[in-house]
Design an enzyme around this catalytic site. Structure first.
Site, PDB file in Angstrom:
ATOM      1  N   LYS A  35      11.004  -3.534   7.126  1.00 58.01           N
ATOM      2  CA  LYS A  35      10.081  -4.287   6.891  1.00 58.01           C
ATOM      3  C   LYS A  35       9.178  -5.139   8.337  1.00 58.01           C
ATOM      4  O   LYS A  35       7.953  -5.264   7.959  1.00 58.01           O
ATOM      5  CB  LYS A  35      10.663  -5.775   6.240  1.00 58.01           C
ATOM      6  CG  LYS A  35      11.406  -5.290   5.113  1.00 58.01           C
ATOM      7  CD  LYS A  35      11.891  -6.391   4.308  1.00 58.01           C
ATOM      8  CE  LYS A  35      12.877  -7.496   5.074  1.00 58.01           C
ATOM      9  NZ  LYS A  35      13.949  -6.685   5.432  1.00 58.01           N
ATOM     10  N   ARG A  76      13.523 -13.806  -0.996  1.00 59.06           N
ATOM     11  CA  ARG A  76      14.900 -12.872  -0.891  1.00 59.06           C
ATOM     12  C   ARG A  76      15.689 -13.285  -2.061  1.00 59.06           C
ATOM     13  O   ARG A  76      16.569 -12.508  -2.384  1.00 59.06           O
ATOM     14  CB  ARG A  76      15.661 -13.532   0.392  1.00 59.06           C
ATOM     15  CG  ARG A  76      15.504 -12.419   1.390  1.00 59.06           C
ATOM     16  CD  ARG A  76      16.184 -12.790   2.765  1.00 59.06           C
ATOM     17  NE  ARG A  76      16.648 -12.139   3.579  1.00 59.06           N
ATOM     18  CZ  ARG A  76      16.126 -11.909   4.620  1.00 59.06           C
ATOM     19  NH1 ARG A  76      14.864 -12.303   5.100  1.00 59.06           N
ATOM     20  NH2 ARG A  76      16.587 -11.217   5.722  1.00 59.06           N
ATOM     21  N   ARG A 128      19.691  -1.351  17.166  1.00 61.90           N
ATOM     22  CA  ARG A 128      18.339  -2.245  17.365  1.00 61.90           C
ATOM     23  C   ARG A 128      18.284  -3.142  18.385  1.00 61.90           C
ATOM     24  O   ARG A 128      19.362  -3.593  18.593  1.00 61.90           O
ATOM     25  CB  ARG A 128      17.952  -2.873  15.894  1.00 61.90           C
ATOM     26  CG  ARG A 128      16.814  -3.922  16.293  1.00 61.90           C
ATOM     27  CD  ARG A 128      16.208  -4.354  14.803  1.00 61.90           C
ATOM     28  NE  ARG A 128      16.984  -5.339  14.114  1.00 61.90           N
ATOM     29  CZ  ARG A 128      16.739  -5.795  13.000  1.00 61.90           C
ATOM     30  NH1 ARG A 128      15.716  -5.385  12.383  1.00 61.90           N
ATOM     31  NH2 ARG A 128      17.368  -6.543  12.445  1.00 61.90           N
ATOM     32  N   ARG A 153      20.206  -8.784  18.687  1.00 60.71           N
ATOM     33  CA  ARG A 153      20.240 -10.021  17.710  1.00 60.71           C
ATOM     34  C   ARG A 153      21.833 -10.146  17.430  1.00 60.71           C
ATOM     35  O   ARG A 153      22.479  -9.117  17.173  1.00 60.71           O
ATOM     36  CB  ARG A 153      19.716  -9.664  16.538  1.00 60.71           C
ATOM     37  CG  ARG A 153      18.328  -9.961  16.604  1.00 60.71           C
ATOM     38  CD  ARG A 153      17.444  -9.718  15.383  1.00 60.71           C
ATOM     39  NE  ARG A 153      17.887 -10.187  14.082  1.00 60.71           N
ATOM     40  CZ  ARG A 153      17.147  -9.867  12.946  1.00 60.71           C
ATOM     41  NH1 ARG A 153      16.013  -9.385  12.663  1.00 60.71           N
ATOM     42  NH2 ARG A 153      17.843 -10.430  11.774  1.00 60.71           N
ATOM     43  N   ARG A 205      25.316  -9.135   5.524  1.00 55.46           N
ATOM     44  CA  ARG A 205      23.864  -9.095   5.284  1.00 55.46           C
ATOM     45  C   ARG A 205      23.469  -8.288   4.214  1.00 55.46           C
ATOM     46  O   ARG A 205      22.864  -8.423   3.357  1.00 55.46           O
ATOM     47  CB  ARG A 205      22.909  -8.970   6.407  1.00 55.46           C
ATOM     48  CG  ARG A 205      22.911 -10.277   7.637  1.00 55.46           C
ATOM     49  CD  ARG A 205      22.715  -9.894   8.954  1.00 55.46           C
ATOM     50  NE  ARG A 205      21.117  -9.617   8.882  1.00 55.46           N
ATOM     51  CZ  ARG A 205      20.536  -8.745   9.883  1.00 55.46           C
ATOM     52  NH1 ARG A 205      21.355  -8.298  10.763  1.00 55.46           N
ATOM     53  NH2 ARG A 205      19.105  -8.432   9.837  1.00 55.46           N
TER      54      ARG A 205
HETATM   55  P1  AMP Z   1      15.516 -11.270   9.165  1.00 57.92           P
HETATM   56  O1  AMP Z   1      14.880 -11.267  10.444  1.00 57.92           O
HETATM   57  O2  AMP Z   1      14.475 -11.011   7.813  1.00 57.92           O
HETATM   58  O3  AMP Z   1      16.558 -10.273   9.194  1.00 57.92           O
HETATM   59  O4  AMP Z   1      15.940 -12.695   8.848  1.00 57.92           O
HETATM   60  C1  AMP Z   1      17.243 -13.169   9.657  1.00 57.92           C
HETATM   61  C2  AMP Z   1      18.021 -14.083   8.954  1.00 57.92           C
HETATM   62  O5  AMP Z   1      17.046 -15.502   8.890  1.00 57.92           O
HETATM   63  C3  AMP Z   1      18.539 -13.916   7.505  1.00 57.92           C
HETATM   64  O6  AMP Z   1      19.691 -13.366   7.635  1.00 57.92           O
HETATM   65  C4  AMP Z   1      18.601 -15.393   6.995  1.00 57.92           C
HETATM   66  O7  AMP Z   1      19.693 -15.985   7.417  1.00 57.92           O
HETATM   67  C5  AMP Z   1      17.586 -16.133   7.625  1.00 57.92           C
HETATM   68  N1  AMP Z   1      16.117 -15.865   6.533  1.00 57.92           N
HETATM   69  C6  AMP Z   1      15.069 -15.265   6.636  1.00 57.92           C
HETATM   70  N2  AMP Z   1      14.366 -15.157   5.778  1.00 57.92           N
HETATM   71  C7  AMP Z   1      14.803 -16.042   4.710  1.00 57.92           C
HETATM   72  C8  AMP Z   1      14.491 -16.345   3.326  1.00 57.92           C
HETATM   73  N3  AMP Z   1      13.502 -15.782   2.799  1.00 57.92           N
HETATM   74  N4  AMP Z   1      15.878 -16.948   2.741  1.00 57.92           N
HETATM   75  C9  AMP Z   1      16.823 -17.336   3.308  1.00 57.92           C
HETATM   76  N5  AMP Z   1      17.287 -16.918   4.687  1.00 57.92           N
HETATM   77  C10 AMP Z   1      16.274 -16.391   5.437  1.00 57.92           C
END
Ligand code: AMP
Length: 217
Positions: free
Chosen positions: A14, A89, A128, A161, A172
């Site tokens: 994404k 999400r 990653r 990360r 996740r």
């Molecule tokens: P990502 O970089 O998209 O994998 O997001 C990293 C983390 O940020 C996720 O595992 C969540 O803890 C938090 N996060 C990001 N976007 C959302 C969302 N739309 N709703 C809830 N938590 C989010």
């Protein structure tokens, strides 16, 4: 004018594809995960709260995320559209987005769903590496940096990360699997879902996305 969202599990691409689509269409790329990581880095009040959930691989509560997105989409750079990545999400977030857009007199043009098998996701996430400075992402085998641990784009240091560790990755992916069905159905019912097989080279996924948006060759 295009208002797009990127859907798909962690590791489906994404961020990479969202950035490419945004560049191609001249739109801002807005990733909620990036916004949270920046807030954690700056140790803001919101960042400290979000960190507790992120480290466990859980979702930050809807009201926090919705507030952030709502503020961000009001900014002038979103006038001509946006590419939202990592939001919504959950169906509750999708409904909130609907309300936000209604209030701004906008509507969604498409929800791009990147599909990848689970085993491949684990491999992608564990390899990653991310730039501490500019957020660019690499994969140790598939898209390695020219110099070890250095970002090709800005020279920043690369790191893994915390939530890309094996156990958190599993968490996740499970969290995603719980919410994915209803979220996809939500956009399918509204005729907005564009499914793109994402277990292909980056350029091919990108070309497929553009085709499905009616912008391809
Ligand atoms: P990502 O970089 O998209 O994998 O997001 C990293 C983390 O940020 C996720 O595992 C969540 O803890 C938090 N996060 C990001 N976007 C959302 C969302 N739309 N709703 C809830 N938590 C989010």
């Amino acid at each position: 004018m295009m208002h797009l969202i990127m859907l798909g599990p962690p590791g489906s691409g994404k961020g990479t594809q969202g950035e490419m689509v945004a560049q191609a269409l001249g739109l801002p790329h807005i990733a909620t995960g990036d916004i949270f990581r920046q807030a954690v880095k700056e140790s803001t009040k919101m960042g400290r709260k979000a960190q507790l959930y992120m480290e466990r691989g859980e979702l930050v509560p809807d009201e926090v995320v919705v507030g952030i997105v709502s503020e961000r989409l009001k900014k002038p750079d979103c006038k001509g559209g946006f590419v939202l990545d990592g939001f919504p999400r959950t169906v509750a977030q999708a409904e909130a987005l609907n309300g936000i857009l209604l209030g701004l007199g906008k509507k969604l043009d498409g929800a791009i769903l990147l599909e990848v098998e689970r085993e491949i996701l684990v491999e992608r996430l564990s390899g990653r590496r991310v730039c501490r400075q500019c957020g660019a992402t690499y994969h140790l085998e598939h898209t390695p940096p020219g110099e070890p641990d250095r970002c090709d784009k800005c020279g920043g240091q690369l790191y893994q990360r915390k939530d890309d560790g094996e156990e958190t990755v599993r968490r996740r992916l499970n969290v995603y699997a719980e919410e994915a069905g209803p979220l996809e159905a939500y956009y399918q019912e509204r005729g907005l879902l564009r499914i793109v097989p994402a277990n292909q080279p980056i350029k091919m996924v990108f070309a497929d996305i553009l085709r499905k948006l009616g912008r391809g060759q």
